[in-house]
Structure formats: structure tokens, C-alpha cells
Motif scaffolding. Structure first.
Motif: not given
Length: 556
Positions: A137-151
């Protein structure tokens, strides 16, 4: 390599360190991939403008984590009978006057075990996130979400590998700061914002206490390396020159930061609110991978920093007593607080606090075993092995429970226990699977949860002086059965009424009136359920695998 540092210029020192750096950095490959993947994921997110396509970053991160898991597996050192055991490889080496060449981190089977556990957890979390309605539901922030998973994964990789107080603090802060952001991912949700703010406040306070404790240890020993600290403390014990009061204060303050990361009482206050307010995949990640990294850091710090006085043959610091008391408080508080919870995520949050207490029982046994080895009485490796087995079992049963809770929340839009009434009629498969995961968390035989608790219980029984802790553990396991059964009672026995949450979408119901789920969702459920049941019956592979971990501790 002995260097006269005062007689060397910076260029000479750099040239002398090049061969050593080049060799050790080759052992840093999984972390390098995570760093590069994190940077590329941010760029990839910038190149994708449509919110509906942001999931591409998630698939990229999934590929990176699989690659990291593979290269982490390549670092595992199998044991061959008859051949000498190889020690760990230092990363980021530097020189000291006390120890010629030491490192900020190390690659050994202990660190690699946690890398494999954390990367596997992260892979599961990415898959969960791709199926999560909260994230979608917050698809516009999915890129940030998955990037932070790596960090976040990078920080968790460094925690159990750190052999220097500075690296320990940096890795813990990397995990903490990233976790603060991910806990508040649903910033349009008041619960999530509150959870993130509480997490920041408790985390900052705990980190401040820990860095102050580290500064005291540095002041006492003149080094931040746990290898050098152990050497200084050993010499100081022989000369009776250690300030015991300052040492105890430094250790207790250091434990504050580590205790906060593993949700041990009295540093657990953030856990229920953060687990309830964060997206379910983030909650699952914090409950398993972050806790594993925290315990890896805690074990490395306690088991390697404090030696035995070679004259009196007694430990210079009786830290197992402190851990034993915290363990009893943690498991009791977690279980009794869970009895009153009406929100299943909050209930599982207190459950994870209780499980932290169970794992600390294994740490007490591990500490007692290492101390016996140091004073020549023949140490036992049972405590260390039991912790590793417990983490493997916890990975499958706890992630499985959170995944089922996520699927249910996707359909009914609620995590309240009241809304689980009669759920077995809506989805028999999910009701049965959740019950099996909860049974495993209780520690009932024929599940992997029983294997984990059995080995921890057996390990502490090898130390007669800690028999009382074994009794506390058993009594708490009985208490935990009550609140797990409450969930099963709501699903199978109670009937839905006007207060029960309705389905959020009519498309969620199949023709026969039950909830429908995709094939992928069902396959993913069995990815957790099969190991939970299979290794509960045939657990020899788990025991054999974890036995290789303890060889680094030189206990056999």
C-alpha cells in the motif's frame, strides 16, 4: 609482523599494510556485496518513477541476498577428522604494542553461522514483504524500504564478527539507526510513528550507556580490541592491579546497549510498542535476525574478553551470575506480560522477550563451560551448541508464526485476538499452521522448538549450581502454553460474533466460503512448516552443523 611504528612514516606504514589488507579484504566479500547492493538499490529506486514498479528493487535485493548467502556459505570451514583446525581470519588489521597484529573483525565459523542465519532470515523477510499489504500500500516508498533491508543486514553481519569495541559500537548503531527508520515505515500510521519515536529514544539512551561502558574498559586496559583487553586483564589479575569496581561498572553499562538489542529486561520497554507499530515483516526481522546479531555480539564480548585468574583459577569477573539473574527476570516478565495481551503482534513481542530469556540460559551454561576450560577442569561446549540450535529452531517457527499473522492481517485487516474468533472455519490451513508454530514456540515434543529448548535445558543441567535456573525455565515454558493456547481457542472453539472484524475484501473468499490464498503464499507457509516438523523428529543434521561452530572456541 613486527613493526616499529614510531620509526615509520605514513607511506612506509601504508606499504607495509598493503599485503595484509589485500589478503584480509578478500574475506570481506559478503559485506562488500551488501554495501554495493545497497548503493545500487538506491540508484535503481531513483530510476523507477512509477510506484507500481518499485517492487523491482525488492527482486534485486532478493538476488543480492541470495548471492550473499552463497558467498557466506563459502566461508564456512568444515571439520575434517585428523586435520588441524584452522583459526579465524582477521579483517581490517592494525598494529598495537601489546599484540603485533589484530583486527577489527574476524571470519570464523562463529561469525559465518550468524551470517548464514541472518541472510536466510533476510531472504524470507524480502519474500514476506513482497506479499505484505502493509508494504504494498506504500508502493512509492518500496525502493527505500528494500534498500534499507540491505543496510540493516550489513550491520547485523558485522555484529557477531566484531572483535573490537569500536567495530561493535559502529555495527550496533548501523543496525539501530536503520531499524528506527524501518519501524516508522508506515509514517501515515500513528502507531508506527509512535513506535519509531520510542525506539529512537530507548535506543539512544542504551547506546549512550554502552559507549560510556566501552570508554571505561578502554581506560582500564588501554585498548579497544577484545583480544588485547583479555591479555591486559589476565596480566592485571596476576598482579592484582585491576580496579574491580570500575571493571564491573564498565561491563554493566556495556551490557545495557547489548541487552537493548536482544530485548532483555530491563532494556525491553521498546519491544512491544515497536513490534506492534512496525510492518509485520519488519517485526519478524527484528525478532529473529536482529536478535541473533545482538546475541552474537554479546557472546563474542563476554566469552572472549574476560579470562580466568591463573593463580586462583577463578574468573576475574563472574558475569554468568548477572546473565542468569537477567535471564530469569526476562523470561518471567515476557511470559507473564504476554498473558494479558489482546493484540497478537504484541503478544508475540512479549513472547520474543521470553525467548531471549531462554537463550540467555544457554549463555550462562556457555560462560560456565568456558570458565571451567580456563581453570583446567575440562569445559563443556553444550551451552554454545544449545544457543546455535535454538536460533535455527527460532528462525523457522517464529518467522512462520509472523508470516501467518501477516496473511491473516492481509485478509481481515486486524491483529486483535478478538478478530481471530472462528477463524478456523474461514481458513483451516492457516489456523492449523499457526497452531503448529505456536506449539513449537511452546516447546512441545516432535517440533523443532522442543529440540531447541531441550538442548538449552540439558546444557544448564551440566552446571549443578545453576539448577534453579533450569527450574525457572521449565515453569516459564508452562506459563507460555497458556497464552499460545488462547490463540488456538479463539480460532477453533470460539464463534465469530458482531464484534469480530469482517473480511476487508469480498475477493478474499473462495466459492466454498473459505479464505483464498495464492499458490506462492501456500508454498511459503510450508517453507517454514516443513523444517519446523522435520527437524523436530530428525535433528541430527542441525546438531552436527552447529557442532562445527564451537570448534572456534577451542573446546574440543
Amino acid at each position: 609482523m613486527h613493526l616499529h611504528l614510531l620509526d615509520m612514516g605514513l607511506s612506509d606504514l601504508a606499504n607495509a599494510m598493503k599485503p595484509l589488507l589485500g589478503k584480509t579484504l578478500s574475506h570481506f566479500l559478503p559485506e562488500t556485496i551488501l554495501t554495493g547492493g545497497f548503493l545500487f538499490a538506491i540508484i535503481l529506486d531513483l530510476l523507477i518513477s512509477k510506484p507500481s514498479q518499485k517492487k523491482v528493487t525488492g527482486y534485486f535485493v532478493l538476488g543480492v541476498l541470495m548471492l550473499v548467502f552463497y558467498y557466506s556459505w563459502q566461508q564456512w570451514m568444515p571439520f575434517t577428522q585428523g586435520k588441524p583446525w584452522e583459526g579465524g581470519s582477521m579483517i581490517f588489521p592494525y598494529m598495537t604494542t601489546l599484540v603485533p597484529s589484530i583486527g577489527m573483525a574476524v571470519v570464523d565459523n562463529f561469525a559465518v553461522f550468524f551470517k548464514l542465519l541472518i541472510s536466510l532470515s533476510a531472504i524470507f523477510i524480502v519474500l514476506m514483504s513482497l506479499l505484505s499489504r502493509e508494504v504494498e500500500e506504500r508502493g512509492n516508498r518500496n525502493g527505500e524500504y528494500f534498500s534499507l533491508l540491505l543496510a540493516l543486514t550489513l550491520g547485523m553481519f558485522l555484529m557477531p564478527a566484531a572483535t573490537d569495541l569500536v567495530m561493535m559500537y559502529i555495527s550496533l548503531e548501523l543496525v539501530s539507526i536503520t531499524s528506527y527508520i524501518m519501524a516508522g515505515f508506515m509514517k501515515d500510521n500513528a502507531r508506527s510513528t509512535e513506535a519509531s519515536m520510542k525506539y529512537v529514544l530507548f535506543g539512544a539512551f542504551s547506546s549512550g550507556l554502552m559507549i560510556y561502558g566501552f570508554s571505561l574498559l578502554y581506560g582500564l586496559t588501554g585498548s579497544t580490541s577484545i583480544i588485547a583487553i583479555r591479555a591486559v586483564l589476565s596480566e592485571g589479575a596476576a598482579a592484582h592491579s585491576i580496579n574491580q569496581v570500575a571493571l564491573w561498572i564498565g561491563v554493566i553499562l556495556s551490557l545495557a546497549g547489548m541487552g537493548y538489542k536482544i530485548s532483555a529486561a530491563p532494556f525491553h520497554f521498546w519491544t512491544p510498542d515497536v513490534y506492534e507499530g512496525a510492518p509485520i515483516p519488519v517485526t519478524a526481522l527484528l525478532s529473529v535476525a536482529s536478535k541473533a546479531g545482538g546475541f552474537g555480539l554479546l557472546m563474542r564480548f563476554l566469552l572472549f574478553s574476560f579470562p580466568v585468574d591463573q593463580k586462583t583459577m577463578e574468573p576475574i569477573l563472574n558475569w554468568p551470575l548477572v546473565i542468569a539473574v537477567l535471564s530469569a527476570i526476562t523470561m518471567s516478565l515476557g511470559n507473564f506480560a504476554a498473558l494479558r495481551q489482546a493484540n497478537i503482534k504484541r503478544m508475540l513481542a512479549y513472547s520474543t522477550i521470553a525467548h531471549a530469556g531462554y537463550i540467555m540460559v544457554g549463555l550462562v551454561a556457555a560462560g560456565a563451560g568456558v570458565m571451567e576450560l580456563g581453570n583446567g577442569r575440562g569445559g563443556s561446549d553444550a551451552g554454545i551448541v544449545s544457543i546455535m540450535i535454538y536460533f535455527i529452531s527460532y528462525l523457522f517457527m517464529n518467522l512462520g508464526a509472523f508470516y501467518v499473522v501477516m496473511l491473516i492481517a492481509n485478509k481481515i485487516g486486524s491483529e486483535d485476538l478478538e478478530d481471530y474468533k472462528g477463524f478456523a472455519k474461514k481458513s483451516p490451513l492457516l489456523a492449523v499452521c499457526l497452531s503448529l508454530f505456536l506449539v513449537s514456540l511452546t516447546g512441545i515434543p516432535l517440533t523443532i522448538g522442543f529440540v531447541g529448548k531441550f538442548y538449552v535445558f540439558s546444557a544448564i543441567l551440566t552446571q549443578p549450581k545453576w539448577f534453579w535456573l533450569a527450574v525457572v525455565m521449565v515453569l516459564n515454558s508452562v506459563v507460555s502454553l497458556y497464552y499460545y493456547v488462547r490463540v488456538m481457542q479463539a480460532m477453533f472453539i470460539k464463534q465469530a460474533d458482531e464484534n469480530t472484524a469482517p473480511l476487508t475484501s469480498p475477493l478474499a473468499v473462495s466459492a466454498d466460503g473459505t479464505l483464498s490464498y495464492s499458490i506462492l503464499s501456500k508454498v511459503f507457509i510450508f517453507a517454514f512448516l516443513i523444517p519446523t516438523l522435520f527437524f523436530g523428529i530428525y535433528f541430527s543434521p542441525v546438531v552436527d552443523f552447529t557442532s562445527n561452530v564451537i570448534r572456534f572456541f577451542s573446546l574440543q
